[in-house]
Write an enzyme that holds these catalytic residues in place. Structure first.
Site, PDB file in Angstrom:
ATOM      1  N   ASN A  43      57.104  -7.179 -59.339  1.00 34.86           N
ATOM      2  CA  ASN A  43      56.633  -5.805 -59.547  1.00 34.86           C
ATOM      3  C   ASN A  43      56.778  -5.443 -61.027  1.00 34.86           C
ATOM      4  O   ASN A  43      57.612  -6.002 -61.726  1.00 34.86           O
ATOM      5  CB  ASN A  43      57.461  -4.831 -58.705  1.00 34.86           C
ATOM      6  CG  ASN A  43      56.977  -3.400 -58.837  1.00 34.86           C
ATOM      7  OD1 ASN A  43      55.767  -3.132 -58.860  1.00 34.86           O
ATOM      8  ND2 ASN A  43      57.904  -2.461 -58.949  1.00 34.86           N
TER       9      ASN A  43
ATOM     10  N   HIS B 260      57.468  -2.098 -63.512  1.00 29.75           N
ATOM     11  CA  HIS B 260      57.999  -0.739 -63.397  1.00 29.75           C
ATOM     12  C   HIS B 260      58.120  -0.138 -64.801  1.00 29.75           C
ATOM     13  O   HIS B 260      58.612  -0.802 -65.718  1.00 29.75           O
ATOM     14  CB  HIS B 260      59.374  -0.796 -62.722  1.00 29.75           C
ATOM     15  CG  HIS B 260      59.953   0.550 -62.489  1.00 29.75           C
ATOM     16  ND1 HIS B 260      59.520   1.377 -61.470  1.00 29.75           N
ATOM     17  CD2 HIS B 260      60.915   1.233 -63.157  1.00 29.75           C
ATOM     18  CE1 HIS B 260      60.200   2.510 -61.523  1.00 29.75           C
ATOM     19  NE2 HIS B 260      61.046   2.447 -62.528  1.00 29.75           N
TER      20      HIS B 260
ATOM     21  N   SER C 142      59.764  -2.954 -67.232  1.00 27.89           N
ATOM     22  CA  SER C 142      60.480  -4.097 -66.665  1.00 27.89           C
ATOM     23  C   SER C 142      59.589  -4.771 -65.649  1.00 27.89           C
ATOM     24  O   SER C 142      58.974  -4.097 -64.813  1.00 27.89           O
ATOM     25  CB  SER C 142      61.750  -3.628 -65.938  1.00 27.89           C
ATOM     26  OG  SER C 142      62.545  -2.806 -66.770  1.00 27.89           O
TER      27      SER C 142
ATOM     28  N   ASP D 259      63.096  -1.273 -56.677  1.00 28.78           N
ATOM     29  CA  ASP D 259      63.193  -1.455 -58.139  1.00 28.78           C
ATOM     30  C   ASP D 259      64.542  -2.022 -58.583  1.00 28.78           C
ATOM     31  O   ASP D 259      65.041  -1.695 -59.664  1.00 28.78           O
ATOM     32  CB  ASP D 259      62.937  -0.111 -58.875  1.00 28.78           C
ATOM     33  CG  ASP D 259      61.547   0.435 -58.584  1.00 28.78           C
ATOM     34  OD1 ASP D 259      60.635  -0.370 -58.347  1.00 28.78           O
ATOM     35  OD2 ASP D 259      61.388   1.672 -58.590  1.00 28.78           O
TER      36      ASP D 259
ATOM     37  N   GLU E 145      53.366  -3.044 -71.034  1.00 29.82           N
ATOM     38  CA  GLU E 145      53.245  -3.600 -69.676  1.00 29.82           C
ATOM     39  C   GLU E 145      52.216  -4.723 -69.652  1.00 29.82           C
ATOM     40  O   GLU E 145      52.399  -5.746 -68.999  1.00 29.82           O
ATOM     41  CB  GLU E 145      52.811  -2.501 -68.699  1.00 29.82           C
ATOM     42  CG  GLU E 145      53.852  -1.416 -68.473  1.00 29.82           C
ATOM     43  CD  GLU E 145      53.440  -0.438 -67.380  1.00 29.82           C
ATOM     44  OE1 GLU E 145      52.791  -0.834 -66.409  1.00 29.82           O
ATOM     45  OE2 GLU E 145      53.774   0.754 -67.515  1.00 29.82           O
TER      46      GLU E 145
HETATM   47  C1  GRF Z   1      52.034   1.278 -64.214  1.00 28.73           C
HETATM   48  O1  GRF Z   1      52.603   2.188 -65.090  1.00 28.73           O
HETATM   49  C2  GRF Z   1      53.092   0.482 -63.518  1.00 28.73           C
HETATM   50  O2  GRF Z   1      54.227   0.242 -64.300  1.00 28.73           O
HETATM   51  C3  GRF Z   1      53.456   1.360 -62.354  1.00 28.73           C
HETATM   52  O3  GRF Z   1      52.242   1.955 -61.954  1.00 28.73           O
HETATM   53  C4  GRF Z   1      51.346   1.997 -63.043  1.00 28.73           C
HETATM   54  C5  GRF Z   1      50.095   1.290 -62.610  1.00 28.73           C
HETATM   55  O4  GRF Z   1      49.071   1.347 -63.562  1.00 28.73           O
HETATM   56  N1  GRF Z   1      54.100   0.585 -61.323  1.00 28.73           N
HETATM   57  P1  GRF Z   1      47.805   0.424 -63.384  1.00 28.73           P
HETATM   58  O5  GRF Z   1      47.178   0.741 -62.036  1.00 28.73           O
HETATM   59  O6  GRF Z   1      48.233  -1.007 -63.474  1.00 28.73           O
HETATM   60  O7  GRF Z   1      46.876   0.788 -64.517  1.00 28.73           O
END
Ligand code: GRF
Length: 198
Positions: free
Chosen positions: A110, A112, A139, A148, A177
């Site tokens: 996942n 986060h 993360s 989480d 991310e």
């Molecule tokens: C991201 O910020 C991720 O960290 C969280 O949800 C959001 C998803 O964004 N879990 P996306 O759909 O990947 O653009």
């Protein structure tokens, strides 16, 4: 070409992390390939992006199942039908039950938007701002039964700047991310491929 780990990507929304994985998978030496994208919402914009990239998609709406067990059985069936090796939760806004999580143990990941163990759950940006933190980040972690809380694979940090709002901080973290998730999937994919029978 050597075998690649097959990714089952679960989304609920815009799917920008899914796109970052699809982009990474396009590199010939990347050890993974997208096998299927599953959304719990038919309206998720990410579904169309996946379809445009030529990846099979499926919608599994919890509303169509009498309970969570049946909903997750359907997800599992699709993952197995597509011979998935690694499950990537990418903005998937449902907590998965123990059966599914244990089946995919060490192969379910996942992303986060906080520096775990800080701020599990929702509203991570505002909580970091309220606490007047100097930095935040993202993360990528293995999924376990606790929300989480699984082992962290990759973290990337960003500064919190004067005048930041939840939106500006979210955008700064999102850039990281998109780097962190492909890095973490590479690590897990290499491990899965090395431990697979020849
Ligand atoms: C991201 O910020 C991720 O960290 C969280 O949800 C959001 C998803 O964004 N879990 P996306 O759909 O990947 O653009």
């Amino acid at each position: 070409m050597s075998r690649k780990a097959r990714l089952g990507i679960l989304i609920s929304g815009r799917g920008s992390n899914m796109e970052s994985l699809i982009r990474a998978c396009a590199a010939p030496d990347y050890p993974a390939t997208p096998a299927v994208v599953i959304s719990n919402k038919a309206s998720a914009p990410g579904l169309e992006k996946a379809a445009l990239a030529g990846i099979p998609t499926a919608v599994v709406s919890p509303k169509e199942y009498p309970n969570r067990i049946d909903f997750e059985k359907q997800i599992q069936e699709i993952l197995l039908n597509h011979k998935v090796d690694i499950v990537c939760l990418a903005g998937f806004m449902r907590v998965l039950g123990q059966t599914l999580v244990e089946y995919w143990s060490d192969r379910i990941i996942n992303i986060h938007p906080s520096l775990l163990p800080d701020y599990p759950g929702l509203n991570t940006y505002q909580r970091a701002l309220d606490d007047k933190k100097a930095e935040s980040g993202c993360s990528v972690h293995l999924v376990t039964a606790d929300l989480d809380a699984g082992p962290v694979l990759v973290q990337r940090r960003v500064p919190i700047l004067p005048g930041d709002t939840a939106e500006t901080l979210a955008a700064r973290i999102l850039e990281q991310e998109h780097i962190a998730y492909p890095e973490a999937v590479r690590m897990v994919a290499e491990k899965v491929l090395n431990s697979a029978p020849a």
